[in-house]
Design a protein around this motif. Structure first.
Motif, PDB file in Angstrom:
ATOM      1  N   ASN A  38       0.821  -1.217   0.000  1.00  0.00           N
ATOM      2  CA  ASN A  38       0.000   0.000   0.000  1.00  0.00           C
ATOM      3  C   ASN A  38       0.851   1.261   0.000  1.00  0.00           C
ATOM      4  N   PHE A 119      -6.449   7.633  10.616  1.00  0.00           N
ATOM      5  CA  PHE A 119      -6.942   6.332  10.158  1.00  0.00           C
ATOM      6  C   PHE A 119      -8.469   6.273  10.161  1.00  0.00           C
ATOM      7  N   SER A 174      -0.517   5.557   8.945  1.00  0.00           N
ATOM      8  CA  SER A 174      -1.899   5.599   9.426  1.00  0.00           C
ATOM      9  C   SER A 174      -2.781   6.378   8.453  1.00  0.00           C
ATOM     10  N   ALA A 177      -3.555   4.228   5.594  1.00  0.00           N
ATOM     11  CA  ALA A 177      -4.630   3.287   5.933  1.00  0.00           C
ATOM     12  C   ALA A 177      -5.983   3.980   5.837  1.00  0.00           C
ATOM     13  N   ALA A 204      -6.379  -2.413   6.392  1.00  0.00           N
ATOM     14  CA  ALA A 204      -6.245  -1.039   6.880  1.00  0.00           C
ATOM     15  C   ALA A 204      -6.015  -1.027   8.393  1.00  0.00           C
ATOM     16  N   LEU A 207      -2.510  -2.139   9.132  1.00  0.00           N
ATOM     17  CA  LEU A 207      -1.558  -1.054   8.877  1.00  0.00           C
ATOM     18  C   LEU A 207      -1.482  -0.121  10.081  1.00  0.00           C
ATOM     19  N   PHE A 208      -2.651   0.250  10.599  1.00  0.00           N
ATOM     20  CA  PHE A 208      -2.665   1.131  11.766  1.00  0.00           C
ATOM     21  C   PHE A 208      -2.058   0.441  12.983  1.00  0.00           C
TER      22      PHE A 208
END
Length: 266
Positions: A38, A119, A174, A177, A204, A207-208
């Motif tokens: 990403n 986020f 963040s 995401a 997502a 990722l955070f």
């Protein structure tokens, strides 16, 4: 059906060691892979921050009163208290050194709050994430510009250098995401918006989640290293360089995966 039963059994009766193993695999391999997959969203988040940051810095250098511009009623780019401190050649960072543990906890909490906002507000079709990134970029750029006008930019840079790489990188990831969530809602493709969001929510959120560790480390550096007056600016710049190199290696270095790791459930 047998495969589903086996998977369910593994989840229900997962041992403490299994959970630690899953966490290790996520941090060692899963999170870096997600960042790589990403990277476009992370890069867009970076640009949404750095462009207004640079623009506001140069505007503030050109006209110091730019910092007093209100971005919303009663809220200036540089608050009155902060403005008076800079005018008196003092930084708000000067009082941190004697309260390292408490400040470290407070800083980590604040940084996590910003990352959460970047986020979670992706659910607003990404618009909230864009606002968070732009507003933070404007604020930081303006503060640096005003400090430059008063001959204090290098002091502020020395403070930010040690922890800034990890802190800002975590916020960019963040933000990426959040943009990923926004993209799933704006461009759901062949799926309904709710289905598209459900498909995107897990990567997502992961990722955070990976950013939390980066922010905790950044908070520790900001509380215990960055404000120390007995540590030279050159040393803090070296800490910044070291964290940048280590972060790049962590996120982008190829991983070798053992057979047991391939067979282990994620």
């Amino acid at each position: 059906l047998n495969n589903l039963v086996v998977k369910a059994h593994n989840q229900v009766y997962q041992t403490h060691d299994d959970r630690l193993g899953s966490l290790w695999r996520f941090l060692y391999r899963g999170f870096p892979q997600l960042v790589q997959q990403n990277i476009v969203y992370v890069t867009v988040a970076f640009m949404l921050f750095i462009i207004p940051c640079a623009g506001c810095y140069f505007e503030a250098v050109k006209d110091v009163h730019f910092g007093q511009m209100e971005v919303s009623p009663g809220r200036a780019l540089v608050s009155d208290d902060l403005w008076h401190m800079i005018e008196n050649k003092r930084l708000w960072t000067d009082s941190i050194q004697d309260n390292g543990p408490a400040i470290s906890s407070l800083i980590a909490t604040n940084n996590i709050r910003v990352a959460i906002s970047a986020f979670v507000l992706g659910i607003s079709f990404g618009l909230g994430t864009v606002v968070v990134l732009i507003s933070n970029g404007m604020s930081i750029g303006t503060i640096f510009g005003v400090c430059q006008d008063y001959g204090m930019a290098m002091r502020l840079l020395a403070f930010v250098a040690g922890h800034g790489v990890l802190e800002l990188s975590a916020i960019f990831i963040s933000g990426g995401a959040g943009l990923l969530l926004g993209k799933s809602l704006m461009f759901p493709g062949q799926f309904s918006r709710s289905d598209s969001l459900r498909r995107t929510a897990k990567p997502a959120m992961q990722l955070f989640a990976g950013c939390v560790l980066l922010l905790l480390i950044a908070g520790a550096i900001e509380g215990f290293v960055s404000p120390r007056t007995d540590i030279s600016a050159q040393t803090k710049y070296l800490v910044s360089l070291a964290t940048a190199i280590l972060l790049l290696v962590y996120l982008f270095a190829p991983r070798t995966i053992s057979k047991s790791a391939r067979a282990a459930p994620e």
